[in-house]
Design an enzyme around this catalytic site. Structure first.
Site, mmCIF file in Angstrom:
data_model
loop_
_atom_site.group_PDB
_atom_site.id
_atom_site.type_symbol
_atom_site.label_atom_id
_atom_site.label_comp_id
_atom_site.label_asym_id
_atom_site.label_seq_id
_atom_site.Cartn_x
_atom_site.Cartn_y
_atom_site.Cartn_z
ATOM 1 N N ASP A 1 5.568 0.077 13.133
ATOM 2 C CA ASP A 1 5.105 -0.464 11.862
ATOM 3 C C ASP A 1 5.261 0.537 10.717
ATOM 4 O O ASP A 1 5.311 1.756 10.938
ATOM 5 C CB ASP A 1 3.632 -0.875 11.973
ATOM 6 C CG ASP A 1 3.414 -1.943 13.038
ATOM 7 O OD1 ASP A 1 4.352 -2.714 13.295
ATOM 8 O OD2 ASP A 1 2.310 -1.981 13.612
ATOM 9 N N LYS A 2 5.273 0.013 9.513
ATOM 10 C CA LYS A 2 5.481 0.820 8.310
ATOM 11 C C LYS A 2 4.561 2.040 8.263
ATOM 12 O O LYS A 2 5.008 3.152 7.988
ATOM 13 C CB LYS A 2 5.256 -0.055 7.066
ATOM 14 C CG LYS A 2 5.338 0.695 5.749
ATOM 15 C CD LYS A 2 5.051 -0.224 4.570
ATOM 16 C CE LYS A 2 5.069 0.541 3.251
ATOM 17 N NZ LYS A 2 4.752 -0.319 2.097
#
Length: 253
Positions: free
Chosen positions: A70-71
C-alpha cells in the site's frame, strides 16, 4: 492490476535500490509512494520510476511489478526484468515460495500470536475498502509477538496469501487495528498517564505502522535462495522507541 497503460511515462523519481541484477530488482519502498498508476494517481508512481531506471521494462506487464504494498506501507518489493523472471516470480508467489515478513504495531496488548484464516473481498457498501467476506478470496495471515508495550504490541506478520489490504483487514477484524491506519484503524487513544513525548509521537503518526521488513525467494535464473531485510523507517522506529520508553517509565514509576 491492469497491464501497464500505454501512456505511462518514465519519470526521474529516486528509488531506494536494495539489489539488482539482469533479472530482478529489489526496492525498499518509502511511505507515500504509490506502486502502480490508478484513479487519483496517474503518474509519479513506482512504475514511472522503474521505467526511468530501465526503459526495457515498458514491454512487460506492469513494468515487471509482480506484487504490491500500500501507498503508506514501507518496505521490500521485487520486480522482474524480463518475461522469464516475471513468470517465475508470479508462479513462486502463487505457490507460496516467496516469504514476506512484515512488522506492525497494533492497538492492543496481546500475549500470543496466531493464524487468521478468513476470506477477503470488496466491502459490501464502501467499495474502496476490503473486508472479511464469505464471498471473498482465501486469505491466511500468521502473526507473532515481537515486543509488548503498555497498550500496544509490535508483531511480526507472515503472509500465505497477498490480498489487497490483507494485514490491515485481518488485524482489524481480530480487534487489533494497526496504529495510524486511516482506513481500518480507530481514533487515537492515549494510554492514561502518557508522557508528552508519547502523546506527541502518537498524534504525529498519520499512516499505518506497517513495514515489509523481510523478503526471501529463489532467484528466477540461478535458483539461489536470496534474502533481504531492511530496518523500519525512522518514523516507525521513533514510534516503537516512544512506546518502549513509555512502558519502561510506567513499570519503574
Amino acid at each position: 492490476p491492469e497491464p501497464v497503460a500505454t501512456d505511462s511515462e518514465p519519470q526521474d523519481i529516486p528509488l531506494d535500490l536494495v539489489y539488482q541484477d539482469e533479472d530482478i530488482i529489489v526496492i525498499n519502498k518509502h511511505a507515500g509512494h504509490v506502486v502502480h498508476p490508478g484513479t487519483g494517481n496517474p503518474n509519479a508512481t513506482l512504475l514511472n520510476a522503474l521505467l526511468h531506471l530501465d526503459e526495457s521494462l515498458a514491454v512487460l506487464p506492469r513494468a515487471g511489478i509482480v506484487h504490491r504494498i500500500d501507498k503508506e506501507t514501507t518496505g521490500l518489493l521485487v520486480i522482474g526484468r524480463n518475461d522469464m523472471a516475471v513468470k517465475h516470480l508470479v508462479e513462486a508467489i502463487q505457490e507460496k515460495q516467496v516469504r514476506r515478513e512484515y512488522l506492525a504495531v497494533i492497538i492492543s496488548q496481546i500475549v500470543a500470536g496466531g493464524t487468521i484464516d478468513a476470506p477477503i473481498g470488496r466491502h459490501s457498501r464502501e467499495r474502496t475498502k476490503m473486508a472479511v467476506s464469505n464471498r471473498g478470496k482465501p486469505a491466511v495471515t500468521h502473526y507473532r509477538v515481537e515486543e509488548k508495550f503498555r497498550a500496544h504490541t509490535l508483531i511480526r506478520v507472515i503472509l500465505d496469501t497477498g490480498r489487497t489490504h490483507q494485514i490491515r483487514v485481518h488485524m482489524n477484524w481480530q480487534g487489533h487495528p494497526i496504529i495510524g491506519d486511516p482506513v481500518y484503524g480507530k481514533r487515537l487513544q492515549l494510554p492514561p498517564a502518557s508522557s508528552e513525548n508519547m502523546i506527541s509521537t502518537l498524534r504525529a503518526f498519520k499512516r499505518q505502522a506497517l513495514h515489509a521488513e523481510t523478503l526471501a525467494l529463489h532467484h528466477p535464473v540461478s535458483g539461489e535462495l536470496l534474502n533481504w531485510t531492511v530496518p523500519m523507517p525512522e518514523d516507525m522506529q521513533a514510534l516503537v522507541n516512544a512506546l518502549r520508553e513509555d512502558t519502561k517509565e510506567c513499570m519503574t514509576g
